[in-house]
Design a protein around this motif. Sequence first.
Motif, PDB file in Angstrom:
ATOM      1  N   GLU A  70       0.818  -1.210   0.000  1.00 14.74           N
ATOM      2  CA  GLU A  70       0.000   0.000   0.000  1.00 14.74           C
ATOM      3  C   GLU A  70       0.850   1.258   0.000  1.00 14.74           C
ATOM      4  O   GLU A  70       0.335   2.358  -0.161  1.00 14.74           O
ATOM      5  N   SER A 121     -10.658  -3.421   6.764  1.00 14.63           N
ATOM      6  CA  SER A 121     -10.057  -2.922   5.530  1.00 14.63           C
ATOM      7  C   SER A 121      -8.682  -3.554   5.399  1.00 14.63           C
ATOM      8  O   SER A 121      -8.095  -4.024   6.387  1.00 14.63           O
ATOM      9  N   ASP A 122      -8.138  -3.555   4.140  1.00 15.17           N
ATOM     10  CA  ASP A 122      -6.825  -4.151   3.899  1.00 15.17           C
ATOM     11  C   ASP A 122      -5.966  -3.147   3.152  1.00 15.17           C
ATOM     12  O   ASP A 122      -6.476  -2.303   2.397  1.00 15.17           O
ATOM     13  N   CYS A 130      -3.956  -3.642   0.745  1.00 18.79           N
ATOM     14  CA  CYS A 130      -3.828  -3.844  -0.708  1.00 18.79           C
ATOM     15  C   CYS A 130      -5.059  -4.504  -1.335  1.00 18.79           C
ATOM     16  O   CYS A 130      -5.420  -4.199  -2.480  1.00 18.79           O
ATOM     17  N   SER A 131      -5.685  -5.473  -0.637  1.00 16.42           N
ATOM     18  CA  SER A 131      -6.838  -6.189  -1.194  1.00 16.42           C
ATOM     19  C   SER A 131      -8.086  -5.325  -1.093  1.00 16.42           C
ATOM     20  O   SER A 131      -8.221  -4.504  -0.177  1.00 16.42           O
ATOM     21  N   SER A 132      -9.028  -5.559  -2.021  1.00 14.31           N
ATOM     22  CA  SER A 132     -10.307  -4.854  -1.977  1.00 14.31           C
ATOM     23  C   SER A 132     -11.183  -5.484  -0.911  1.00 14.31           C
ATOM     24  O   SER A 132     -10.910  -6.589  -0.412  1.00 14.31           O
ATOM     25  N   THR A 133     -12.273  -4.811  -0.545  1.00 11.83           N
ATOM     26  CA  THR A 133     -13.189  -5.325   0.473  1.00 11.83           C
ATOM     27  C   THR A 133     -13.772  -6.663   0.063  1.00 11.83           C
ATOM     28  O   THR A 133     -13.978  -7.563   0.900  1.00 11.83           O
ATOM     29  N   ASP A 156     -12.323  -8.982  -1.438  1.00 11.37           N
ATOM     30  CA  ASP A 156     -11.338 -10.056  -1.304  1.00 11.37           C
ATOM     31  C   ASP A 156     -11.052 -10.396   0.153  1.00 11.37           C
ATOM     32  O   ASP A 156     -10.198 -11.264   0.427  1.00 11.37           O
ATOM     33  N   ASP A 161      -6.652 -11.644   3.878  1.00 12.83           N
ATOM     34  CA  ASP A 161      -6.689 -10.904   2.610  1.00 12.83           C
ATOM     35  C   ASP A 161      -6.315 -11.835   1.461  1.00 12.83           C
ATOM     36  O   ASP A 161      -6.139 -13.057   1.651  1.00 12.83           O
TER      37      ASP A 161
END
Length: 737
Positions: free
Chosen positions: A404, A498-499, A501-504, A506, A534
């Motif tokens: 990120e 939340s992550d 790098c990954s989307s929600t 994922d 994630d």
Amino acid sequence: MTTEADNCDTTLEATYSDSTAAGSCANASVITRTWTLTDDCNNTTTAVQTITIEDTTAPSFTVPADITINCEQDPSDLSLTGDVTTEADNCDTTLEATYSDTTAAGSCANASVITRTWTLSDDCNNTTTAVQTITIEDTTAPSFTVPADITINCEQDPSDLSLTGDVTTEADNCDTTLEATYSDATAAGSCANASVITRTWTLSDDCNNTTTAVQTITIEDTTAPSFTVPADITINCEQDPSDLSLTGDVTTEADNCDTTLEATYSDATAAGSCANASVITRTWTLTDDCNNTTTAVQTITIEDTTAPSFTVPADITINCEQDPTDLSLTGDVTTEADNCDTTLEATYSDTTAAGSCANASVITRTWTLTDDCNNTTTAVQTITIEDTTAPSFTVPADITINCEQDPSDLSLTGDVTTEADNCDTTLEATYSDSTANNACTTVITRTWTLTDDCNNTTTAVQTITIEDTTAPELISPIDTTINVVCSEIPEIPTVEFSDNCSSTADILVVFEETNGFNENGEDYQIIREWTVSDACENTAVYTQILNVSNENTVIEVNDERCTDDGNIDLFDYLAAETDTTGTWEIVSGNTTITDGIFDPLAAELGAYVFSYVSTTDFCRETTRVTIDINDDCVVLPCGVEAFKISKAITPNGDGYNDFFAVQGLSKCGFVINLKIFNRYGGIIFESENYQNDWDGSSIKTSLGGADKLPNGTYYYVIVLKDSGLDPMTGPLYLGTK
């Protein structure tokens, strides 16, 4: 005569005849007295008697009193000194006293003491003497006329009486050889040569009778001294104007009184045509000791027309990092010299021509040495500047960052440091990136370049690895540990993640809850666990632990009832959500209850305790009700004991205990200030003029804005305004049954 006798005659009478002869002195004599006695028949008998008359008594008189007279008076003047009086004698009537004087010296020349012996003798030389003392003294001071006050010059002689004056008209009552004298007391005058002489004249006679008078002699000095001023002169700036052997000194100093004259001078310097040139106006002053002053002016002109000299530094070649203004490197002028200026400082001006590159140049340095009168000397030095050295820097360290993070953020990945160049001060390193991707990892090869203004260049490489090692994060925070009672277990919270790098979409979330409740009344835990992953299988577990207190919660309810209040339904004291299928137990008090109904009329006066146990939502709870039965059903006078305050209210609309009441006010007329608090001390109701109308509603509550308060124990504070009574406080149970 006596014993006259006769043979016949009895009337005998003798007669005598005297014959007087002179005695030894005028008042003395001898009388021969012949006595004759004849009887009637002329028979006669005679006899002679001698009578001697003498004078042996001295006369008397009064001597004049002792007297003191002045020396100018005549001691033989008896009208002054006195004469004898009251002369007397037994026989002599022509008395005349006489005196003789013996004179002794007195205390001074004009004084004496006369011993005057007075003598008075009668005609038979009977003598009386007496002494009178006449003291002659001189107490009169002489007189004279003092000379008039006078002012003379300091060069005149104050002892010259023909100048300052002598006394006149000396006179004395007795002394004819008078001679006045004087003594002088000198006081400082207004200046050294001035003074004031206080001359005291004294005239004394031979008996030290003294007259004094003062004459003031003022001595002054008003005559200024004289001298000859030196001639005007022109000198060079290196010459010393204070050298009087050069510029001249005053001569022929003279003064009427002062013999220690020394002329002084003060200089007023005006700027000349240049810094080393000037015009000195020298004012000579000659002052005597009385500040009589003579001044005269001499003009001294100072000029400078000689240029300074120096040695110019040799030509030189230096590197661009070297400072051409560093004279310790490029050289400074030496052997500066000037006839007058001792603060010479050579200056230079540079003319710079471009060299072979931006950091190279040729400086033509013109040295100038100017004295303070603008007499100037110049010389030229050539300084060649070159640059052949590449810059240096420190490349950022290799680094691994998360996916990120922005690799172009140099505050994260690092920027070159310690950029340095021998000449260039505006260095700015640049970089170019080469990127390689592999699944969840990216490698950037970053080449850094630093070039100076003469194209001397340095390069270095940094490797940046980008990976994803961060599990999703909880973005709706929860309390990880909660200590609660079993009746207040909170709902399962709604959580979001939340992550980096990954989307929600994922993010994978798995929730699990473990409840350790038991029916034995023991404490237990509820464990809530969220497992989240994630797309790169980075996993995190978030846990919430509820420590639940399952102890038997005892709710204490206190109430006070009168014997004629009617049946009491104990279920009214339970909370609204309480299971009512249980049974009430009598803890203390000799009474009976039927289906939770307690009749106070059938009970003795006193306290009765009842208990009810229930289980609700994994929580055990005991309600313990204490009811005090009394017969105080009549309103008492207006003391504290006159008021009956509700111990419990059950606002369920059945007409019993629906409102919190303070009874007994109708005959007192007091205004009630009421505040109701929860067990945490928060105010949930208050009224400045309470009318027995609170039914458990909250006007101040943090419990979600509910209109009705939950069952439980609350606390009241009652202030009866203007009653003089202390505030009344106590617990209050709020139920809904």
